[in-house]
Design a protein around this motif. Structure first.
Motif, PDB file in Angstrom:
ATOM      1  N   GLN A 227      -2.881   5.937  -2.471  1.00  0.00           N
ATOM      2  CA  GLN A 227      -3.420   7.222  -2.070  1.00  0.00           C
ATOM      3  C   GLN A 227      -2.598   8.334  -2.726  1.00  0.00           C
ATOM      4  OE1 GLN A 227      -3.617   7.666   2.274  1.00  0.00           O
ATOM      5  NE2 GLN A 227      -3.249   5.458   2.460  1.00  0.00           N
TER       6      GLN A 227
ATOM      7  N   ASP B 179      -4.299  -0.221  -9.261  1.00  0.00           N
ATOM      8  CA  ASP B 179      -5.209  -0.554  -8.168  1.00  0.00           C
ATOM      9  C   ASP B 179      -5.285   0.629  -7.201  1.00  0.00           C
ATOM     10  OD1 ASP B 179      -6.687  -1.570  -6.108  1.00  0.00           O
ATOM     11  OD2 ASP B 179      -5.437  -3.345  -5.769  1.00  0.00           O
ATOM     12  N   ARG B 180      -6.300   1.485  -7.392  1.00  0.00           N
ATOM     13  CA  ARG B 180      -6.419   2.687  -6.567  1.00  0.00           C
ATOM     14  C   ARG B 180      -6.836   2.376  -5.145  1.00  0.00           C
ATOM     15  NH1 ARG B 180      -5.782   7.574  -9.425  1.00  0.00           N
ATOM     16  NH2 ARG B 180      -5.861   8.422  -7.311  1.00  0.00           N
ATOM     17  N   THR B 181      -7.277   1.162  -4.858  1.00  0.00           N
ATOM     18  CA  THR B 181      -7.625   0.822  -3.480  1.00  0.00           C
ATOM     19  C   THR B 181      -6.383   0.708  -2.613  1.00  0.00           C
ATOM     20  OG1 THR B 181      -7.563  -1.582  -3.868  1.00  0.00           O
ATOM     21  CG2 THR B 181      -9.655  -0.452  -4.264  1.00  0.00           C
ATOM     22  N   ARG B 182      -5.209   0.527  -3.252  1.00  0.00           N
ATOM     23  CA  ARG B 182      -3.957   0.430  -2.500  1.00  0.00           C
ATOM     24  C   ARG B 182      -3.044   1.628  -2.754  1.00  0.00           C
ATOM     25  NH1 ARG B 182      -0.760  -3.537  -4.088  1.00  0.00           N
ATOM     26  NH2 ARG B 182      -1.846  -4.113  -5.999  1.00  0.00           N
TER      27      ARG B 182
ATOM     28  N   HIS C 290       0.862  -1.185   0.000  1.00  0.00           N
ATOM     29  CA  HIS C 290       0.000   0.000   0.000  1.00  0.00           C
ATOM     30  C   HIS C 290       0.901   1.238   0.000  1.00  0.00           C
ATOM     31  CE1 HIS C 290      -2.893  -3.014   1.246  1.00  0.00           C
ATOM     32  NE2 HIS C 290      -3.867  -2.145   1.093  1.00  0.00           N
TER      33      HIS C 290
END
Length: 349
Positions: A61, A56-59, A35
């Motif tokens: 910021q 993968d924008r979930t990991r 992340h």
């Protein structure tokens, strides 16, 4: 499940975000558990990210920070009114617990000064030291300091030795051999600073101090931790990198000189590739700042994508091994704590 986050100063280094963003995204794709928080000018970072597919924008910021600390700025400038710089914001993420490590390829002096200001040093530690692994004939050797402290007292060298020993143990070396880099192994050799440091290290309880070591002894793998001031360490590190690149280039040139040499070179190609992989400087890029109440990794300012990936991996390993926690624990247990300074007093943060 708790997922550690690594804060990336995306604006630092000689190549800035155009190198750091691709390096970060490629590693993010390779490591599903990773992340990252990219810190910098958000509009620019978003444009660079948009050039890559399947992110993968979930990991991932994006943390906005419009200010950038220049590579030539003095540390004092970085400390004054620069709270919105990408380097400062990345360190603040670590202090706040929103990230578990910070990686920067930016100004070394500024990173050192800001890290001390934002994260503070561990009790009993005067100044952080930069440490990295150096390839040897045996196992890699930890070398510190690499340039964070150009001028060091004997007491600071003692602290570096203690921190290097704890780091080596955390990485799996039982009772690491600790040596002081010197111009000779005899006790009469060296300047007063090194001689006094040797005296202090002999008195440090629980430290496996084996005495002085010369540069060639380092590469023979005669010690697990080698301690020196930052001026010497930085020169040694960069000379090592230049030598490794020169050796590889010369060997490859030899195998291109004639038809017979090219035939032999073709047979030796697998070994040459392995040698190049083992010696390439980018593999060892990433120096940890030991002695802080948080994890900070400094990448070479001139590192390319492969080198910056290695720096991120270094931060991930430091998180896994919890180096600040190990240091704090050993200091609390008293390993060398009665000998941290010659007077027995504790330096303040």
């Amino acid at each position: 499940m708790f997922a550690p986050v690594i804060a990336i100063d995306a604006m630092g280094g000689d190549y800035g975000p155009r190198c750091i963003v691709p390096a970060s995204l490629s590693l993010l794709a390779d490591l599903p558990s990773l992340h990252l928080a990219l810190v910098g000018q958000s509009s620019l970072l978003e444009r660079l990210i948009a050039e890559h597919s399947s992110v993968d924008r979930t990991r991932l910021q994006i943390v906005d920070a419009e200010d950038v600390i220049g590579m030539a700025e003095r540390p004092a400038q970085a400390l004054r009114g620069r709270s919105q710089s990408s380097m400062h914001v990345a360190l603040e993420l670590v202090r706040e617990g929103r990230a578990q490590a910070c990686v920067s390829a930016g100004n070394t002096g500024a990173l050192m000064a800001l890290a001390r200001q934002v994260l503070k040093t561990l009790p009993g530690i005067d100044r952080p030291a930069m440490v990295t692994a150096i390839p040897t004939r045996a196992n890699p050797c930890l070398l510190l300091d690499l340039g964070a402290n150009v001028d060091c007292t004997a007491e600071q060298l003692q602290q570096f030795a203690l921190m290097g020993s704890v780091a080596a143990q955390a990485l799996g070396t039982d009772r690491p051999r600790v040596a002081l880099l010197n111009i000779g192994i005899e006790e009469i050799k060296g300047n007063q600073q090194v001689k006094l440091a040797a005296t202090l290290l002999k008195q440090t309880q629980g430290l496996n101090f084996i005495g002085f070591i010369e540069g060639d002894g380092l590469y023979r793998g005669e010690a697990d931790v080698v301690v020196c001031d930052g001026f010497v360490g930085n020169v040694l590190l960069k000379s090592s990198e230049g030598l490794a690149e020169m050796v590889i280039a010369r060997v490859e040139a030899l195998f291109r000189r004639s038809l017979a040499a090219r035939i032999v070179g073709g047979l030796a190609l697998p070994m040459l590739r392995q040698l190049r992989t083992e010696l390439r400087p980018s593999r060892y890029n990433g120096a940890s700042f030991l002695g802080l109440q948080g994890i900070v990794v400094k990448s070479h300012g001139s590192a390319g994508e492969a080198g910056f990936r290695s720096a991120i991996l270094r931060a991930a390993e430091d998180i896994q091994h919890d180096l600040p926690g190990h240091l704090r624990e050993r200091l609390a247990q008293g390993l060398g704590s009665d000998n941290v300074t010659a007077s027995g007093s504790r330096p303040s943060n």
